[in-house]
Design a protein around this motif. Sequence first.
Motif, short mmCIF file in Angstrom:
data_model
loop_
_atom_site.label_atom_id
_atom_site.label_comp_id
_atom_site.label_asym_id
_atom_site.label_seq_id
_atom_site.Cartn_x
_atom_site.Cartn_y
_atom_site.Cartn_z
N GLY A 48 0.83 -1.18 0.04
CA GLY A 48 0.12 0.08 -0.05
C GLY A 48 0.88 1.26 0.00
N SER A 49 2.14 1.17 -0.27
CA SER A 49 2.96 2.26 -0.30
C SER A 49 3.98 2.65 -1.33
N PRO A 50 4.06 3.61 -1.94
CA PRO A 50 4.76 4.06 -3.17
C PRO A 50 6.08 3.59 -2.69
N VAL A 51 7.02 3.90 -1.75
CA VAL A 51 8.18 3.98 -1.59
C VAL A 51 8.34 2.42 -1.17
N PHE A 52 7.63 1.63 -0.44
CA PHE A 52 7.47 0.16 -0.48
C PHE A 52 7.86 -0.71 -1.62
N LEU A 53 6.85 -0.06 -2.56
CA LEU A 53 6.74 -0.52 -3.91
C LEU A 53 8.08 -0.31 -4.50
N ALA A 54 8.64 0.84 -4.74
CA ALA A 54 9.97 1.14 -5.31
C ALA A 54 10.88 0.34 -4.57
N ALA A 55 10.98 -0.06 -3.41
CA ALA A 55 12.20 -0.74 -3.00
C ALA A 55 11.90 -2.36 -3.00
N SER A 56 10.90 -2.76 -3.44
CA SER A 56 10.60 -4.03 -3.31
C SER A 56 11.18 -4.81 -4.35
N GLY A 57 11.28 -4.43 -5.77
CA GLY A 57 11.76 -5.11 -6.81
C GLY A 57 10.43 -6.36 -6.99
N VAL A 58 10.88 -7.04 -8.16
CA VAL A 58 9.83 -8.08 -8.26
C VAL A 58 10.41 -9.24 -7.96
N SER A 59 9.34 -9.89 -7.15
CA SER A 59 9.38 -11.18 -6.36
C SER A 59 9.69 -12.55 -7.41
N ALA A 60 10.86 -13.02 -6.88
CA ALA A 60 11.11 -14.51 -7.60
C ALA A 60 10.55 -15.54 -7.10
N THR A 61 9.54 -15.35 -5.90
CA THR A 61 8.90 -16.56 -5.30
C THR A 61 7.76 -16.07 -5.05
N THR A 62 7.10 -17.14 -4.62
CA THR A 62 5.43 -16.79 -4.18
C THR A 62 5.33 -17.39 -2.81
N ALA A 63 4.52 -16.58 -1.95
CA ALA A 63 4.29 -16.78 -0.62
C ALA A 63 3.76 -18.09 -0.54
#
Length: 400
Positions: A48-63
């Motif tokens: 829910g956060s633009p800054v968290f989104l920018a820092a997250s990158g694209v995930s290589a795994t699924t929860a």
Amino acid sequence: MPVADDSLRAFMPYPDVPVASAASGPLAGQRLAVKDLFDVTGYPTSMGSPVFLAASGVSATTAPVVRQLLEAGAQFVGKTICDEFAYSMIGKNAHFGTPVNAAAPDRVPGGSSSGSASAVAGGLADIGLGSDTGGSTRFPGSFCGLFSIRPTHGRLSLEGAAPMAPSFDTAGWFTRDAVLFETVADVLLGEDTSPLGDEPELHLADDVFAFADPTAAAALRAAIQRATLRIGDIRGQDFDVSDIGDLVVAFRRLQGREAWTSLGALIERYRPPLGPGVAERIAFARAVTDAEVESASIVRDEFRARLARILGSDRVLLLPSAPDVAPLLADGDVELDDFRTRAQRLAVFASLTGFPQVTIPVAQKDGAPIGLSLLGPAGSDRALVALAHRFHRAAALRLA
């Protein structure tokens, strides 16, 4: 395949990345919407956060909890909007918008699992995966007329999920109907570690009902009265909640300290603009002291032991899922903050103890839904879901 027309503004606007699922299984053909704090391969995670989104990158795994649903045949249709840092119960996100509450379009959807609840209530998904720290599946479930659950703390894996307050965080889900709600429970929960008996004692917490709006409480009591025709007697009693203010303060302080531990470094480094309400809660979280955490921990331990004694192994507590129907979209910050304070008096029972709570859509007020909750002993989740199904059928009865 993501939804073609997100008319409810429930989903994050990510590019379409195929997500494989099993061709058969108990959830085959059921569409799955995933709250955007769970990792899904090929997608970023925003929390829910633009800054968290920018820092997250694209995930290589699924929860793992998402993977369980996909392996049971569920079809991924997108990641859903949630409140900023999952730190709200209202469902308004200053950066990504407010998903539509399909059950009451002039009202908020509830948060922080707002998009998942919106997608399910509006028919864009059949299963909505969410999370609950302080009410984030229970309030949207109540506001949008859905079945929802906050499981026993630790019952479901939160690997691959962005942490908010780890000693409170849980994964949960929404459905529109009780049969699918049970099927998801079969997939995710496994066997209970503390199953309820065949005929658990149902107790209506009279003094807890006093925390709800009188008209909303009356609608819930009418549903309970209908249910007694099939379920049997429901005992009314007081549970001595004279210390409710202390319980809420303890929860806020513990949640705040853990939220700052999880998010503080990111916020301090980038100083992102924060939405209304979230900014104030982050400031509160930063200021929680070690002494306050120590005293709050004592309150939590004592209350958990007290409620465990009350519930025993076969008692279930009935309480309102929310103090009223969803607030209006037009309500201001003062009204919303007042609602949040009243709502935490109800949420704190499961939040502070870690016990499972299921929300059932059984009543309305002014044309908007309000849910009834069943709160059971730790480890009774699967039995509680089955009881919710029985209770919902019984509450739907009408006398000729």
